[in-house]
Design a protein around this motif. Structure first.
Motif, PDB file in Angstrom:
ATOM      1  N   HIS A  85      47.123  24.262  13.664  1.00  0.00           N
ATOM      2  CA  HIS A  85      46.287  24.941  12.667  1.00  0.00           C
ATOM      3  C   HIS A  85      46.327  24.222  11.325  1.00  0.00           C
ATOM      4  O   HIS A  85      45.295  24.108  10.647  1.00  0.00           O
ATOM      5  CB  HIS A  85      46.720  26.396  12.503  1.00  0.00           C
ATOM      6  CG  HIS A  85      46.396  27.237  13.699  1.00  0.00           C
ATOM      7  ND1 HIS A  85      46.965  28.468  13.909  1.00  0.00           N
ATOM      8  CD2 HIS A  85      45.569  27.033  14.755  1.00  0.00           C
ATOM      9  CE1 HIS A  85      46.504  28.975  15.044  1.00  0.00           C
ATOM     10  NE2 HIS A  85      45.661  28.116  15.565  1.00  0.00           N
ATOM     11  N   LEU A  86      47.502  23.728  10.933  1.00  0.00           N
ATOM     12  CA  LEU A  86      47.615  22.990   9.679  1.00  0.00           C
ATOM     13  C   LEU A  86      46.783  21.712   9.744  1.00  0.00           C
ATOM     14  O   LEU A  86      46.033  21.402   8.816  1.00  0.00           O
ATOM     15  CB  LEU A  86      49.074  22.669   9.359  1.00  0.00           C
ATOM     16  CG  LEU A  86      49.328  21.778   8.137  1.00  0.00           C
ATOM     17  CD1 LEU A  86      48.706  22.380   6.880  1.00  0.00           C
ATOM     18  CD2 LEU A  86      50.813  21.538   7.949  1.00  0.00           C
ATOM     19  N   LYS A  91      42.032  18.700   8.014  1.00  0.00           N
ATOM     20  CA  LYS A  91      40.891  17.886   8.451  1.00  0.00           C
ATOM     21  C   LYS A  91      39.577  18.509   8.002  1.00  0.00           C
ATOM     22  O   LYS A  91      38.720  17.835   7.426  1.00  0.00           O
ATOM     23  CB  LYS A  91      40.910  17.733   9.973  1.00  0.00           C
ATOM     24  CG  LYS A  91      39.798  16.814  10.495  1.00  0.00           C
ATOM     25  CD  LYS A  91      39.035  17.453  11.609  1.00  0.00           C
ATOM     26  CE  LYS A  91      37.974  16.613  12.236  1.00  0.00           C
ATOM     27  NZ  LYS A  91      37.118  15.833  11.390  1.00  0.00           N
ATOM     28  N   LYS A  92      39.426  19.814   8.222  1.00  0.00           N
ATOM     29  CA  LYS A  92      38.186  20.497   7.829  1.00  0.00           C
ATOM     30  C   LYS A  92      37.982  20.470   6.324  1.00  0.00           C
ATOM     31  O   LYS A  92      36.876  20.252   5.835  1.00  0.00           O
ATOM     32  CB  LYS A  92      38.192  21.942   8.339  1.00  0.00           C
ATOM     33  CG  LYS A  92      37.972  22.047   9.836  1.00  0.00           C
ATOM     34  CD  LYS A  92      38.069  23.471  10.293  1.00  0.00           C
ATOM     35  CE  LYS A  92      36.687  24.025  10.505  1.00  0.00           C
ATOM     36  NZ  LYS A  92      36.710  25.370  11.065  1.00  0.00           N
ATOM     37  N   GLY A  99      33.655  14.104   2.761  1.00  0.00           N
ATOM     38  CA  GLY A  99      32.806  13.498   3.786  1.00  0.00           C
ATOM     39  C   GLY A  99      33.570  13.258   5.072  1.00  0.00           C
ATOM     40  O   GLY A  99      34.791  13.386   5.121  1.00  0.00           O
ATOM     41  N   PRO A 100      32.822  12.904   6.135  1.00  0.00           N
ATOM     42  CA  PRO A 100      33.469  12.743   7.443  1.00  0.00           C
ATOM     43  C   PRO A 100      34.269  11.455   7.513  1.00  0.00           C
ATOM     44  O   PRO A 100      34.166  10.618   6.650  1.00  0.00           O
ATOM     45  CB  PRO A 100      32.289  12.725   8.404  1.00  0.00           C
ATOM     46  CG  PRO A 100      31.166  12.175   7.598  1.00  0.00           C
ATOM     47  CD  PRO A 100      31.399  12.628   6.188  1.00  0.00           C
ATOM     48  N   ALA A 101      34.901  11.220   8.339  1.00  0.00           N
ATOM     49  CA  ALA A 101      35.636  11.452   9.518  1.00  0.00           C
ATOM     50  C   ALA A 101      37.115  11.373   9.208  1.00  0.00           C
ATOM     51  O   ALA A 101      37.727  10.332   9.297  1.00  0.00           O
ATOM     52  CB  ALA A 101      35.257  10.444  10.581  1.00  0.00           C
ATOM     53  N   CYS A 104      43.922  14.185  11.166  1.00  0.00           N
ATOM     54  CA  CYS A 104      45.206  14.676  10.681  1.00  0.00           C
ATOM     55  C   CYS A 104      46.153  14.883  11.855  1.00  0.00           C
ATOM     56  O   CYS A 104      45.775  15.461  12.871  1.00  0.00           O
ATOM     57  CB  CYS A 104      45.008  15.980   9.913  1.00  0.00           C
ATOM     58  SG  CYS A 104      46.509  16.529   9.075  1.00  0.00           S
ATOM     59  N   VAL A 105      47.365  14.391  11.691  1.00  0.00           N
ATOM     60  CA  VAL A 105      48.426  14.571  12.680  1.00  0.00           C
ATOM     61  C   VAL A 105      49.567  15.277  11.963  1.00  0.00           C
ATOM     62  O   VAL A 105      49.998  14.843  10.896  1.00  0.00           O
ATOM     63  CB  VAL A 105      48.911  13.218  13.240  1.00  0.00           C
ATOM     64  CG1 VAL A 105      50.022  13.422  14.256  1.00  0.00           C
ATOM     65  CG2 VAL A 105      47.760  12.423  13.826  1.00  0.00           C
ATOM     66  N   VAL A 106      50.049  16.361  12.550  1.00  0.00           N
ATOM     67  CA  VAL A 106      51.162  17.112  11.977  1.00  0.00           C
ATOM     68  C   VAL A 106      52.204  17.308  13.069  1.00  0.00           C
ATOM     69  O   VAL A 106      51.866  17.719  14.182  1.00  0.00           O
ATOM     70  CB  VAL A 106      50.695  18.491  11.448  1.00  0.00           C
ATOM     71  CG1 VAL A 106      51.871  19.292  10.919  1.00  0.00           C
ATOM     72  CG2 VAL A 106      49.638  18.331  10.369  1.00  0.00           C
TER      73      VAL A 106
END
Length: 147
Positions: A85-86, A91-92, A99-101, A104-106
């Motif tokens: 969720h984090l 990312k959102k 802007g995109p892209a 995220c890695v947590v």
């Protein structure tokens, strides 16, 4: 539940508050030297009990990432953080603001080797949780011309 006209939901109030904070931070950044911005970022990281590990990102974006992370973690203080969720929330948020892209890695233990856009990389940690946030270039895929 029906909302009366003129009343804002909790989510709408939070969005408006974040907008006001971002506007205030934009104004404050214009008055600060780069050294003062870095010191301010370091103070924020210390106050949030976070460690900046590596970055190729403007200071104001780093600050935004730290504030969003702290806000997410504080929204459910009695529960252990949900890494998925984090990561999704960061990312959102960055997709919508910058802007995109964004990716995220947590997690507590992971390795990475990523290619990122210039000015679009941040790696930080809090307690035993590490966060990697980076942006890649998006190119439009077009169909080849038919002959």
């Amino acid at each position: 539940m029906e909302k009366k006209q003129g009343q804002l939901s909790e989510k709408e109030k939070q969005v408006e508050q974040n907008d006001r904070i971002h506007q205030r931070n934009k104004v404050e950044r214009h008055d600060k030297s780069p050294k003062e911005e870095v010191l301010r970022l370091a103070a924020i990281a210390v106050s949030f009990d976070m460690r900046l590990r590596s970055s190729d990102m403007p200071v104001h974006m780093q600050e935004h990432a730290l504030r969003c992370t702290r806000s997410f973690l504080d929204s459910s203080p009695n529960l252990p953080p949900n890494n998925t969720h984090l990561a999704r929330a960061l990312k959102k948020e960055f997709d919508s603001v910058y802007g995109p892209a964004w990716h995220c890695v947590v997690g507590k233990s992971f390795g990475s080797f990523v290619t990122h856009s210039p000015g679009g990389f941040l790696y930080f940690s809090l307690d035993s949780l590490s966060v990697l946030l980076f942006q890649t270039v998006v190119q439009m895929v077009t169909e080849p011309a038919k002959s």
